[in-house]
Design an enzyme around this catalytic site. Structure first.
Site, PDB file in Angstrom:
ATOM      1  CB  CYS A  79      -0.934  -0.080   1.034  1.00  0.00           C
ATOM      2  SG  CYS A  79      -2.398   1.200   1.047  1.00  0.00           S
ATOM      3  CG  HIS A 167      -3.702  -3.665   3.753  1.00  0.00           C
ATOM      4  ND1 HIS A 167      -2.654  -3.126   4.495  1.00  0.00           N
ATOM      5  CD2 HIS A 167      -4.329  -2.483   3.095  1.00  0.00           C
ATOM      6  CE1 HIS A 167      -2.553  -1.804   4.539  1.00  0.00           C
ATOM      7  NE2 HIS A 167      -3.664  -1.422   3.576  1.00  0.00           N
ATOM      8  CD  GLU A 169      -1.447  -6.293   5.813  1.00  0.00           C
ATOM      9  OE1 GLU A 169      -1.600  -5.086   6.194  1.00  0.00           O
ATOM     10  OE2 GLU A 169      -1.128  -6.639   4.653  1.00  0.00           O
TER      11      GLU A 169
END
Length: 509
Positions: A79, A167, A169
């Site tokens: 990002c 993202h 994660e």
């Protein structure tokens, strides 16, 4: 030397989550603020650049010179990290036409990309950004897009540097773990040998070398962190570890005896200290929460210091500090604003002049539990709910008296035992009871009563940073309420706390 991934933090709320996902791959990683980067040692196999609440277009936005790292090790910008790479190397980043937040379908443009290997053709990813890369430098190649974001992922030609504008994660990116595996294992070449068992072995060896024949003193609380830390030190130096367990008069019912017995069964060299009277004296007349916390902390240090001085030639203080505490102390923005003094009173007083050993300061809470399991520590300790260092002292609103403590201990015991009896204990993160400075009218038999009110609190959470109130069954709450009122003299009303964190904290004080 342990291989590791270096995560550079630009202030994202997800940075710790990146670290947790990497460690789930059995690869060690460390988080460092972008403005406190350690020297790149040979064991660093790759770098991940985190997201950020800032915009790369702002003049004062965080940034670093990546030329010193590029082509040395693989780099993955996430990002903000991707946008910083693009802008600093000659691309353009502009405000998105509309804020890109939420689920998106990733369309893979380069099916041969090592970063995207094994991902489905339209993988779901999670976007969370207000800026977009609108033009990439000449030596960049787009490897994935979404319907609204052309440059969703890129690679720099002739080097192992990548950027993604989503993202991986978060769980909403359904194949995010695969992407991180591709980077960490496939591209960086990490061996995936950082396990709980290997941590135990290398930590004990390191402690033996570091501590030698020195004596270590350590305060235990019965909680997960201090117990696992003490077990590691004990396995390294045996009876040269001196453990102290203080009864501050604010523990749960029977806890002092139960925990002391558990530790003795584990073979720890431990001394129990009954200091109830000293703590009650220190708390006499105090009502303000912060004043109570400070009084409890001061009394603990006095008791612990006295007991430590009874041991000859102690050189080290053992502590159960875990990684989130370390990260917070050196975060990008510095320590967070103080909402209240930390629950775990009894830090290192300056006058003790001891060196500190913290064997868990690289682990997250779930990793601490895994290490405990690897050492055979019982689930009754590993699965214990968090309990604040000041104990019932911050669950009794207003001043503290032995009578109030006794009432709350009985209420708390009924509640906690009820959760265990109904197999609800492991479904909640933390539970307890609060004694309120309120009395209410009630009726028992034919008599009017004017007695105390208690509040029950149970929350669900992953790490305690945020929490939701536990939706316990009404039938259970009714049963527990009835038992408390019938069995605890002085209580005639029970309420249940249905506030979440934020805005409310888990504890009431």
């Amino acid at each position: 030397m342990t291989e590791q991934i270096l995560i550079l933090d630009f202030g994202s709320q997800y940075t710790q989550l990146i670290a947790r996902r990497v460690r789930e791959l059995d690869v060690y990683c460390e988080i460092h603020p972008y403005n406190h980067i350690p020297d790149l040692s040979p064991n660093v196999k790759g770098i991940i650049l985190s997201g950020s609440p800032c915009s790369v277009r702002d003049a004062d936005s965080p940034r670093i010179d990546l030329d010193q790292y590029r082509k040395q090790v693989p780099i993955l910008g996430v990002c903000y990290g991707a946008q910083m790479l693009a802008q600093m190397l000659g691309g353009d980043v502009m405000p998105s036409q509309h804020r890109e937040y939420g689920r998106a379908k990733l369309e893979i443009g380069d099916t041969d990309s090592s970063l995207l290997a094994g991902l489905s053709e339209t993988s779901q990813v999670w976007m969370s950004h207000a800026d977009t890369i609108v033009r990439i430098p000449e030596n960049f190649r787009i490897i994935a897009s979404t319907e609204s974001v052309e440059v969703a992922a890129f690679k720099i030609e002739n080097e192992l540097t990548y950027g993604i504008q989503f993202h991986p994660e978060v769980t909403h990116s359904t194949e995010g773990k695969q992407l991180l595996h591709n980077f960490v294992v496939g591209i960086c070449g990490c061996r995936q040998d950082w396990t709980s068992e290997s941590f135990v072995e290398t930590t004990i060896q390191g402690l033996r070398t570091r501590l030698g024949e020195d004596k270590v003193v350590m305060a235990l609380s019965g909680g997960v962190d201090s117990t696992v830390a003490a077990t590691l030190v004990h396995r390294a130096i045996g009876t040269n570890l001196y453990c102290i367990f203080v009864d501050n008069g604010l523990l749960r019912k029977g806890e002092f005896e139960q925990v002391l017995h558990s530790y003795q069964d584990m073979g720890l060299n431990i001394k129990g200290v009954d200091a109830k009277a000293q703590f009650y004296t220190a708390l006499a007349g105090l009502e303000e929460p912060e004043a109570k916390r400070k009084a409890i902390g001061k009394a603990f240090i006095e008791v612990f210091d006295h007991e430590a001085h009874l041991i000859q030639d102690v050189k080290w203080l053992g502590q159960g500090t875990i990684y989130p505490d370390v990260i917070e102390s050196v975060s990008v923005k510095g320590p967070s604003a103080t909402i209240k003094s930390h629950h775990n009173v009894g830090g290192l007083p300056d006058f003790m002049k001891l060196k500190v050993v913290e064997p868990l300061n690289t682990l997250f809470k779930d990793e601490v539990r895994a290490v405990g399991r690897a050492m055979g520590i019982t689930n009754s300790i590993l699965n214990r709910h968090p309990f604040p260092g000041p104990g019932l002292g911050i669950r009794i609103l207003g001043d503290i008296t032995p009578e109030k403590v006794a009432i709350l201990q009985e209420v708390d015991a009924i509640f906690i035992n009820g959760l265990k009896k109904h197999e609800l204990y492991d479904e909640v993160w933390q539970a307890g009871a609060m004694l309120l400075p309120v009395q209410s009218v009630g009726v028992m038999g034919d008599e009017r009563t004017y007695e105390r009110v208690v509040a029950l609190r149970a929350v669900t959470s992953v790490d305690g940073m945020t929490a939701d109130w536990a939706h316990l069954p009404y039938t259970f709450l009714a049963e527990v309420s009835n038992e408390i009122i019938n069995r605890v003299k002085g209580v005639n009303r029970v309420v249940y706390d249905i506030s979440s964190k934020p805005p409310a904290t888990i504890e009431w004080e």
